[in-house]
Every structure is written in structure tokens, then in C-alpha cells.
Design a protein around this motif. Structure first.
Motif, PDB file in Angstrom:
ATOM      1  N   PHE A 166       0.839  -1.191   0.000  1.00  0.00           N
ATOM      2  CA  PHE A 166       0.000   0.000   0.000  1.00  0.00           C
ATOM      3  C   PHE A 166       0.877   1.246   0.000  1.00  0.00           C
ATOM      4  O   PHE A 166       2.046   1.177   0.409  1.00  0.00           O
ATOM      5  CB  PHE A 166      -0.928   0.018   1.221  1.00  0.00           C
ATOM      6  CG  PHE A 166      -1.806  -1.200   1.297  1.00  0.00           C
ATOM      7  CD1 PHE A 166      -2.718  -1.458   0.291  1.00  0.00           C
ATOM      8  CD2 PHE A 166      -1.708  -2.075   2.363  1.00  0.00           C
ATOM      9  CE1 PHE A 166      -3.532  -2.582   0.349  1.00  0.00           C
ATOM     10  CE2 PHE A 166      -2.513  -3.189   2.423  1.00  0.00           C
ATOM     11  CZ  PHE A 166      -3.429  -3.445   1.415  1.00  0.00           C
TER      12      PHE A 166
ATOM     13  N   ARG B 265       1.567   8.091  -3.976  1.00  0.00           N
ATOM     14  CA  ARG B 265       0.500   7.944  -4.965  1.00  0.00           C
ATOM     15  C   ARG B 265       0.638   8.969  -6.081  1.00  0.00           C
ATOM     16  O   ARG B 265       0.437   8.665  -7.258  1.00  0.00           O
ATOM     17  CB  ARG B 265      -0.857   8.071  -4.286  1.00  0.00           C
ATOM     18  CG  ARG B 265      -1.141   6.951  -3.285  1.00  0.00           C
ATOM     19  CD  ARG B 265      -2.611   6.834  -2.961  1.00  0.00           C
ATOM     20  NE  ARG B 265      -3.154   8.028  -2.337  1.00  0.00           N
ATOM     21  CZ  ARG B 265      -3.114   8.270  -1.027  1.00  0.00           C
ATOM     22  NH1 ARG B 265      -2.543   7.402  -0.199  1.00  0.00           N
ATOM     23  NH2 ARG B 265      -3.634   9.373  -0.533  1.00  0.00           N
TER      24      ARG B 265
ATOM     25  N   ASN C  49      -4.936  -0.724  -7.146  1.00  0.00           N
ATOM     26  CA  ASN C  49      -6.320  -1.146  -7.015  1.00  0.00           C
ATOM     27  C   ASN C  49      -6.915  -0.530  -5.768  1.00  0.00           C
ATOM     28  O   ASN C  49      -6.329  -0.615  -4.694  1.00  0.00           O
ATOM     29  CB  ASN C  49      -6.392  -2.660  -6.905  1.00  0.00           C
ATOM     30  CG  ASN C  49      -5.574  -3.327  -7.976  1.00  0.00           C
ATOM     31  OD1 ASN C  49      -5.807  -3.120  -9.159  1.00  0.00           O
ATOM     32  ND2 ASN C  49      -4.575  -4.089  -7.552  1.00  0.00           N
ATOM     33  N   LYS C  50      -8.079   0.052  -5.959  1.00  0.00           N
ATOM     34  CA  LYS C  50      -8.764   0.604  -4.796  1.00  0.00           C
ATOM     35  C   LYS C  50      -8.938  -0.509  -3.772  1.00  0.00           C
ATOM     36  O   LYS C  50      -9.389  -1.606  -4.088  1.00  0.00           O
ATOM     37  CB  LYS C  50     -10.134   1.146  -5.229  1.00  0.00           C
ATOM     38  CG  LYS C  50     -10.036   2.297  -6.178  1.00  0.00           C
ATOM     39  CD  LYS C  50     -10.475   3.623  -5.570  1.00  0.00           C
ATOM     40  CE  LYS C  50      -9.869   4.810  -6.277  1.00  0.00           C
ATOM     41  NZ  LYS C  50     -10.480   5.093  -7.564  1.00  0.00           N
ATOM     42  N   LYS C  51      -8.554  -0.229  -2.615  1.00  0.00           N
ATOM     43  CA  LYS C  51      -8.579  -1.167  -1.486  1.00  0.00           C
ATOM     44  C   LYS C  51      -7.631  -2.355  -1.643  1.00  0.00           C
ATOM     45  O   LYS C  51      -7.507  -3.169  -0.740  1.00  0.00           O
ATOM     46  CB  LYS C  51      -9.999  -1.687  -1.220  1.00  0.00           C
ATOM     47  CG  LYS C  51     -10.143  -2.088   0.221  1.00  0.00           C
ATOM     48  CD  LYS C  51     -11.541  -2.356   0.619  1.00  0.00           C
ATOM     49  CE  LYS C  51     -11.486  -2.969   2.022  1.00  0.00           C
ATOM     50  NZ  LYS C  51     -12.776  -3.436   2.448  1.00  0.00           N
ATOM     51  N   GLY C  52      -6.965  -2.451  -2.761  1.00  0.00           N
ATOM     52  CA  GLY C  52      -6.083  -3.602  -2.955  1.00  0.00           C
ATOM     53  C   GLY C  52      -4.610  -3.247  -3.031  1.00  0.00           C
ATOM     54  O   GLY C  52      -3.754  -4.113  -3.099  1.00  0.00           O
ATOM     55  N   GLY C  53      -4.305  -1.937  -3.015  1.00  0.00           N
ATOM     56  CA  GLY C  53      -2.905  -1.530  -3.103  1.00  0.00           C
ATOM     57  C   GLY C  53      -2.301  -1.819  -4.461  1.00  0.00           C
ATOM     58  O   GLY C  53      -2.993  -1.854  -5.482  1.00  0.00           O
TER      59      GLY C  53
END
Lengths: 208, 208
Positions: A30, A46, A57-61
Motif C-alpha cells: 500500500f 501515490r 487497485n482501490k482497497k487492494g494496493g
DNA sequence: ATCATATTGTTCCATTTTTCACAATAACAA
DNA sequence: TTGTTATTGTGAAAAATGGAACAATATGAT
């Protein structure tokens, strides 16, 4: 075009951190993990990625392997970088013997010196006469040179290798070289680095 | 307090340029001469000076000798700086043999290594066992260390010398060290410098 | 299926750094 | 002395950089 040197340096740091994480068995990461690893902020991680069109990935890092692939491509690490060292004195020789570059896909293919006593065609990294630099650079399509000659010789050596087609110079001579057209120069000045450190040590000592 | 690292680096460059000008027989200098010498702008030269309360003469420029005196004082060059090198491998040894520091008032007084084979108490710069570092640092009031050990050993070596009273570290290990409280760390990462250079060479090549 | 949650991507804001511009003025000339 | 010129010193503008905040959204839980 990105002109922010710090940003590119951060990419290198992310890359190095990612290899460490990968070695520890991590598969995804993340932005705030990376931020911790390089002592930065998650926003900046980021944003740096976003600048280069790298998305996670959103919520997946971020998937470490694909992230590394992209960073390596940006940093030109998808091909072996052949580098020459000009000047085979203490610093130049140490760099030729330094093995740390290998694992970074950077290969020092030859050294050059004016002093006949320094010439050694059969050593691990051959040291050749400076006269031969031009032909060597052209034959082997060398683009990057490390300059480790005494300050008096630096500008002359620069002119020679720039004229031979070198596109980038990492300069260790304690002197700001005039950038020749079409050739980028990065200065690594140990004296100045030390002076800088001394300044900040003095300042923080005084203000405490 | 000035926290702008680039500004201090520029001061070092001005200082070096001034010595060259002085060697050429110049006695005074204008802001735009200095700007040319360091590839900067005249405004910035003047602003940098103004930050440190350095003033020149309207229409008369700056007196080189007094300017040098002030810069040297700011940069801590009015006293000999004693420095140790930790790690007597290729890079560390080259630094110990490098004579460029002398004329900058920087003296490498000792090297340290863990490997008994590297110890040499009688060389020009003695190389001592790392065990003795703490006592040495305290006895000689050393504040600055150059760290040139393999990456695996870097953090441990840092902890040891920080605990011994070192206030500033110039780190050559290809690894971002965690800054210990009260100890400033400047990283000189050759791999990253090269990667950076390669990136910009690639980019400018593509865009032309 | 719906909701809650975690994390990205990006916009906006703050800060830092650099450049511009020009008033102040010292030096020199007439 | 008076005027002209060159150069500094600095305040304001601009540019670059970094950080905070939050909407968008994918994931997983219930």
C-alpha cells in the motif's frame, strides 16, 4: 516531461524498498507501506505513481511485481547499462572494483586514464589509454561515463568524451563542469557533501 | 534557521568559484560573475548572500577575500574538521587515500573495520577495529563519520557510531538509513545517482 | 444484496524556492 | 557639483513542490 530530479530519486527508492519487501515475501503493497519504507508520505507515493500513469487497485494496493516492472522500465533498468570510468586514480579504481552496480544492471565496461602506468588491458575491468576512449565509446555505444579525474583535467576530459558521443556524465571532480550541449552532467561532490553535513551539524548543535 | 540544503550547496560552489577567481588574480567579483561560474542566476547569488547577511558594495561588487572569509565561516571551514571512515573496503579505502579533502580543511583521522585483515595501525590513515571506534570518537571529539560499509552492516554501524557521539553521517551504503535522534544523515547513493542520470539521458534522447 | 470499510487517484491548498523588477546608492565622469 | 551609470539589496510575483483532504470505488462482511 518530468524535470523534478527528486521525484526520480524517489522512484529509485521505491524500487529498492519494493525489492526488500518482495524478499520478505510480500506480494502487494500500500502507498503508506512504501511511504514508511522511504520516510515519505503516502500522498506523495501515490502522486509520484500517478505522474507516470502507474495505478493500483482501490482497497487492494499495488501488486509488487508489476509495480517493479513499471518502475524498472521508467528507470531504464530493463536493459543493461554499460558505463565507462574516466580516471583510474583512487576513486576511479574503487568504482571499477565496486560490485554494487552489478545487481542494478549497471556494468562498468572499461576505465580510461592518461597515465601509461595505470593502463591494464587484462584486468577485470580493463583500463585503457584515454586516446582510445573515442573509438571505444563509439564501438560499444556507450552513453554514460563516470568522471573521476583531478579537477584540472576534468573539463578537458569532459570535452573529449562529450565529443565522442557520451550523453550523461556522473562527475566526481570537485568542480562544476560546464554542461556541453546534448550531454547531461550530474555532480557528486564529496567535499561539498561533507561541507553541507558539517554546516547542518553545526547549526543544529548551536540551536539546541 | 536556514534549512534549505540547496542554498548551502550553492554557498560551497560560490566558495570554490571564488578560490578559482582569486587564483586568477581577481580581487572583486560581481553577482553575475559568480552566477556564471556556478551556472546560476545573479539574483539568486545576491539573495543567498542576503540571507546570511553578506553585503557587497553598490557598483563595487564583493571583495573576494572578505567574501571568502564569511563563506568559510558559515561553512565551518575556519577550523579543521576531523572525520572518520567506517568501512575499509574499496570505497572506504579510496576515500582514506583521497587527498582532495586536505585542501578543504577536512582530515580523515582514522578508518574502522570489523574485518581483522583490514586493520593497519601504521598506515597514513590508521585502520582500527570497529570495537575501538567508540573510545576513539570520544577521545578525539569526532563529530562526522563517513559510512562506507555493505548495506547489511549499515544500520548496525550507524547505531554504534551514533551512540558514540557522532553528529553527522555521510552514508555511501545503498540504503536509506533511519535517522537516529541527534544525528544527521546525508545519503550519497551512487546507484541512485546513476539511475537518475540514465533516466534523464533517456528522456532527453526520446524527446529530441 | 446491502452496507461498511479501506485505499486509491486527484484536486485543492500551503509552503518553499526561484525569478523578476526596481528603488537605493556608490562610483565615476564631466 | 551635478549627472550618469552600474550594481546591489529586497519586496513582490511566479513557479515548483509537497501535503491534506476527500470523492470514487473495489473489497469483503453480514
Amino acid at each position: 516531461m518530468i524535470t523534478n530530479k527528486n521525484c526520480i530519486i524517489r522512484l529509485s527508492r521505491y524500487k529498492n524498498a519494493l525489492y526488500r519487501l518482495q524478499a520478505l515475501g510480500f506480494v502487494k503493497v500500500f502507498s503508506d507501506n512504501l511511504a514508511d519504507a522511504v520516510s515519505g508520505t503516502a500522498s506523495q507515493v501515490r502522486k509520484d505513481f500517478s505522474i507516470f500513469g502507474i495505478s493500483g487497485n482501490k482497497k487492494g494496493g499495488y501488486q509488487i511485481d508489476s509495480l517493479l516492472e513499471k518502475l524498472n522500465s521508467i528507470l531504464g533498468k530493463d536493459q543493461l547499462q554499460k558505463v565507462i570510468v574516466v580516471g583510474a586514480g583512487h576513486i576511479g579504481s574503487a568504482l571499477m572494483r565496486y560490485r554494487g552496480f552489478e545487481k542494478e544492471g549497471i556494468k562498468i565496461v572499461a576505465g580510461f586514464d592518461i597515465d601509461p602506468a595505470k593502463i591494464n588491458r587484462s584486468s577485470f575491468v580493463p583500463v585503457l589509454p584515454l586516446d582510445e576512449a573515442k573509438a571505444f565509446i563509439k564501438t560499444h555505444s556507450i552513453r554514460i561515463a563516470i568522471l573521476a579525474v583531478p579537477d584540472i583535467a576534468a573539463q578537458q576530459a569532459t570535452d573529449i568524451i562529450c565529443a565522442s558521443g557520451i550523453k550523461g556524465i556522473l562527475n566526481f571532480a570537485p568542480l562544476g563542469l560546464k554542461g556541453t550541449e546534448g550531454c547531461i552532467i550530474n555532480n557528486v561532490n564529496l567535499e561539498i557533501e561533507l561541507e553541507n553535513l558539517i554546516y547542518f551539524v553545526n547549526v543544529t548543535e548551536k540551536t539546541r
